[in-house]
Design a protein around this motif. Structure first.
Motif, PDB file in Angstrom:
ATOM      1  N   GLU A 262       0.855  -1.174   0.000  1.00 55.92           N
ATOM      2  CA  GLU A 262       0.000   0.000   0.000  1.00 55.92           C
ATOM      3  C   GLU A 262       0.891   1.225   0.000  1.00 55.92           C
ATOM      4  O   GLU A 262       1.967   1.232   0.605  1.00 55.92           O
ATOM      5  N   VAL A 263       0.465   2.249  -0.724  1.00 56.73           N
ATOM      6  CA  VAL A 263       1.244   3.481  -0.825  1.00 56.73           C
ATOM      7  C   VAL A 263       0.338   4.670  -0.546  1.00 56.73           C
ATOM      8  O   VAL A 263      -0.888   4.598  -0.699  1.00 56.73           O
ATOM      9  N   ALA A 264       0.951   5.767  -0.131  1.00 59.85           N
ATOM     10  CA  ALA A 264       0.214   7.009   0.064  1.00 59.85           C
ATOM     11  C   ALA A 264      -0.035   7.656  -1.294  1.00 59.85           C
ATOM     12  O   ALA A 264       0.892   7.839  -2.089  1.00 59.85           O
ATOM     13  N   VAL A 265      -1.292   7.954  -1.558  1.00 60.53           N
ATOM     14  CA  VAL A 265      -1.671   8.615  -2.805  1.00 60.53           C
ATOM     15  C   VAL A 265      -2.322   9.949  -2.454  1.00 60.53           C
ATOM     16  O   VAL A 265      -3.393   9.983  -1.830  1.00 60.53           O
ATOM     17  N   ALA A 266      -1.668  11.034  -2.817  1.00 63.43           N
ATOM     18  CA  ALA A 266      -2.216  12.366  -2.586  1.00 63.43           C
ATOM     19  C   ALA A 266      -3.084  12.753  -3.781  1.00 63.43           C
ATOM     20  O   ALA A 266      -2.625  12.703  -4.923  1.00 63.43           O
ATOM     21  N   ILE A 267      -4.324  13.120  -3.521  1.00 62.78           N
ATOM     22  CA  ILE A 267      -5.233  13.592  -4.558  1.00 62.78           C
ATOM     23  C   ILE A 267      -5.191  15.112  -4.534  1.00 62.78           C
ATOM     24  O   ILE A 267      -5.571  15.741  -3.536  1.00 62.78           O
ATOM     25  N   VAL A 268      -4.697  15.704  -5.625  1.00 57.40           N
ATOM     26  CA  VAL A 268      -4.417  17.134  -5.666  1.00 57.40           C
ATOM     27  C   VAL A 268      -5.276  17.783  -6.751  1.00 57.40           C
ATOM     28  O   VAL A 268      -5.248  17.359  -7.915  1.00 57.40           O
ATOM     29  N   PHE A 269      -6.049  18.798  -6.356  1.00 55.64           N
ATOM     30  CA  PHE A 269      -6.882  19.530  -7.301  1.00 55.64           C
ATOM     31  C   PHE A 269      -6.412  20.978  -7.370  1.00 55.64           C
ATOM     32  O   PHE A 269      -6.365  21.677  -6.351  1.00 55.64           O
ATOM     33  N   ASN A 270      -6.045  21.417  -8.562  1.00 54.70           N
ATOM     34  CA  ASN A 270      -5.620  22.798  -8.794  1.00 54.70           C
ATOM     35  C   ASN A 270      -4.547  23.244  -7.803  1.00 54.70           C
ATOM     36  O   ASN A 270      -4.579  24.346  -7.258  1.00 54.70           O
ATOM     37  N   GLY A 271      -3.610  22.339  -7.535  1.00 58.20           N
ATOM     38  CA  GLY A 271      -2.484  22.660  -6.688  1.00 58.20           C
ATOM     39  C   GLY A 271      -2.706  22.480  -5.209  1.00 58.20           C
ATOM     40  O   GLY A 271      -1.773  22.661  -4.418  1.00 58.20           O
ATOM     41  N   SER A 272      -3.909  22.075  -4.790  1.00 57.70           N
ATOM     42  CA  SER A 272      -4.226  21.906  -3.369  1.00 57.70           C
ATOM     43  C   SER A 272      -4.525  20.442  -3.074  1.00 57.70           C
ATOM     44  O   SER A 272      -5.379  19.834  -3.736  1.00 57.70           O
ATOM     45  N   THR A 273      -3.826  19.881  -2.084  1.00 57.28           N
ATOM     46  CA  THR A 273      -4.061  18.486  -1.711  1.00 57.28           C
ATOM     47  C   THR A 273      -5.375  18.376  -0.955  1.00 57.28           C
ATOM     48  O   THR A 273      -5.567  19.015   0.079  1.00 57.28           O
ATOM     49  N   GLN A 274      -6.282  17.559  -1.478  1.00 58.04           N
ATOM     50  CA  GLN A 274      -7.589  17.386  -0.862  1.00 58.04           C
ATOM     51  C   GLN A 274      -7.696  16.104  -0.043  1.00 58.04           C
ATOM     52  O   GLN A 274      -8.538  15.998   0.831  1.00 58.04           O
ATOM     53  N   ALA A 275      -6.869  15.116  -0.334  1.00 58.88           N
ATOM     54  CA  ALA A 275      -6.920  13.862   0.407  1.00 58.88           C
ATOM     55  C   ALA A 275      -5.594  13.136   0.228  1.00 58.88           C
ATOM     56  O   ALA A 275      -4.950  13.262  -0.808  1.00 58.88           O
ATOM     57  N   VAL A 276      -5.206  12.410   1.247  1.00 62.31           N
ATOM     58  CA  VAL A 276      -4.087  11.476   1.142  1.00 62.31           C
ATOM     59  C   VAL A 276      -4.609  10.126   1.598  1.00 62.31           C
ATOM     60  O   VAL A 276      -4.933   9.937   2.767  1.00 62.31           O
ATOM     61  N   MET A 277      -4.735   9.211   0.659  1.00 61.75           N
ATOM     62  CA  MET A 277      -5.318   7.907   0.937  1.00 61.75           C
ATOM     63  C   MET A 277      -4.260   6.823   0.752  1.00 61.75           C
ATOM     64  O   MET A 277      -3.415   6.909  -0.133  1.00 61.75           O
ATOM     65  N   MET A 278      -4.327   5.808   1.599  1.00 55.93           N
ATOM     66  CA  MET A 278      -3.491   4.630   1.416  1.00 55.93           C
ATOM     67  C   MET A 278      -4.210   3.677   0.468  1.00 55.93           C
ATOM     68  O   MET A 278      -5.383   3.347   0.678  1.00 55.93           O
ATOM     69  N   ALA A 279      -3.504   3.253  -0.576  1.00 59.45           N
ATOM     70  CA  ALA A 279      -4.141   2.441  -1.611  1.00 59.45           C
ATOM     71  C   ALA A 279      -3.145   1.464  -2.204  1.00 59.45           C
ATOM     72  O   ALA A 279      -1.930   1.649  -2.112  1.00 59.45           O
ATOM     73  N   SER A 280      -3.665   0.427  -2.832  1.00 54.25           N
ATOM     74  CA  SER A 280      -2.817  -0.474  -3.607  1.00 54.25           C
ATOM     75  C   SER A 280      -2.301   0.276  -4.832  1.00 54.25           C
ATOM     76  O   SER A 280      -3.068   0.981  -5.497  1.00 54.25           O
TER      77      SER A 280
END
Length: 273
Positions: A29-47
């Motif tokens: 599992e890795v940390a996946v940062a979901i970034v919209f228009n330069g702003s991180t909205q979520a950091v989720m652990m995912a396969s």
């Protein structure tokens, strides 16, 4: 940088007849940062598989976007400690980004981690259509068994969930795996969108229990049927009833329970000229 889906690690297996060294394939599992228009909205652990599907599905199921045309650019960027899924969206989506803002990392078991308020946890859901969609008993009874044929990472590690998309008379046409059940569903949602397949044309099938965030994601995408191998929570069932979703649980061994809106499931699908 390549992130493998699994790694072989060593442990000591202790059994009634003694102990021995074992080598097990374990899911990464890795940390996946979901970034919209330069702003991180979520950091989720995912396969670390199908991450473009995951990011697009997350954006859709969380209401950040309502259509892929609102995405101006997308890229996946590797970092030594994870990945960034970077979206650049049309300016009119800024309000939606703020409304669904998330402030903290979400572990694999969490579908609502880090939202700003209790009101966001109990968000209003759209009414799902799909009045003309019909599944036969056989479609539903075999859904989770069919999904098992689309789980190579689970076969290797015995430690991942899966989500699939079922269409009447066609079986599971698409499936994704992840250490998190809601991540697996987001991957399917994203894959459907990228392939131009309408979620209203079928059902989501899950290898997990049905909790509220899975019903919410199903409703937002307008999928009319949600099927799982295990039980729903009472909260999830109330939400499914209110949104017009057909909720099916304990779908295994050739049987299933229907808890809401049973009209979409009939003993036999009539021949329609």
């Amino acid at each position: 940088m390549t992130h493998p889906a699994s790694s072989s690690l060593t442990g000591l297996s202790v059994q009634a007849d003694g102990s021995r060294t074992v080598h097990r394939a374990l899911p990464e599992e890795v940390a996946v940062a979901i970034v919209f228009n330069g702003s991180t909205q979520a950091v989720m652990m995912a396969s670390p598989t199908d991450l473009a599907d995951f990011a697009h599905g997350f954006a859709l199921s969380e209401g950040v976007i309502t259509d892929l045309s609102q995405i101006e650019n997308f890229e996946l960027v590797d970092h030594p400690n994870g990945l960034e899924a970077r979206f650049w969206l049309a300016e009119d989506r800024a309000e939606a980004i703020a409304a669904r803002r998330r402030l903290m990392a979400g572990p694999v078991g969490c579908g609502l981690c880090g939202i700003d308020s209790l009101e966001q946890a109990d968000r209003d859901l759209p009414q799902v259509g799909g009045a003309g969609l019909r599944f036969s008993y056989a479609d539903i009874a075999g859904a989770t068994d069919a999904l098992r044929n689309h789980q190579p990472l689970h076969d290797l590690t015995h430690a991942t969930h899966a989500a699939g998309f079922l269409q009447p008379g066609k079986g599971i046409i698409l499936a994704r795996e992840d250490v998190g059940r809601h991540n697996a569903l987001d991957k399917v949602i994203g894959a459907l969108a990228l392939a131009g397949i309408d979620p209203a044309s079928g059902a989501f099938v899950m290898t997990s229990r049905l909790s509220i965030e899975l019903v919410q994601k199903t409703a937002v995408t307008r999928a009319p049927v949600l099927i799982a191998v295990s039980a729903p929570t009472a909260y999830a069932l109330r939400a499914a009833k209110a949104a017009g979703i057909t909720l099916v649980a304990f779908a295994r061994g050739g049987g299933f329970d229907i808890y809401s809106h049973p009209k979409r499931i009939i003993p036999e699908v009539p021949n329609v000229p």
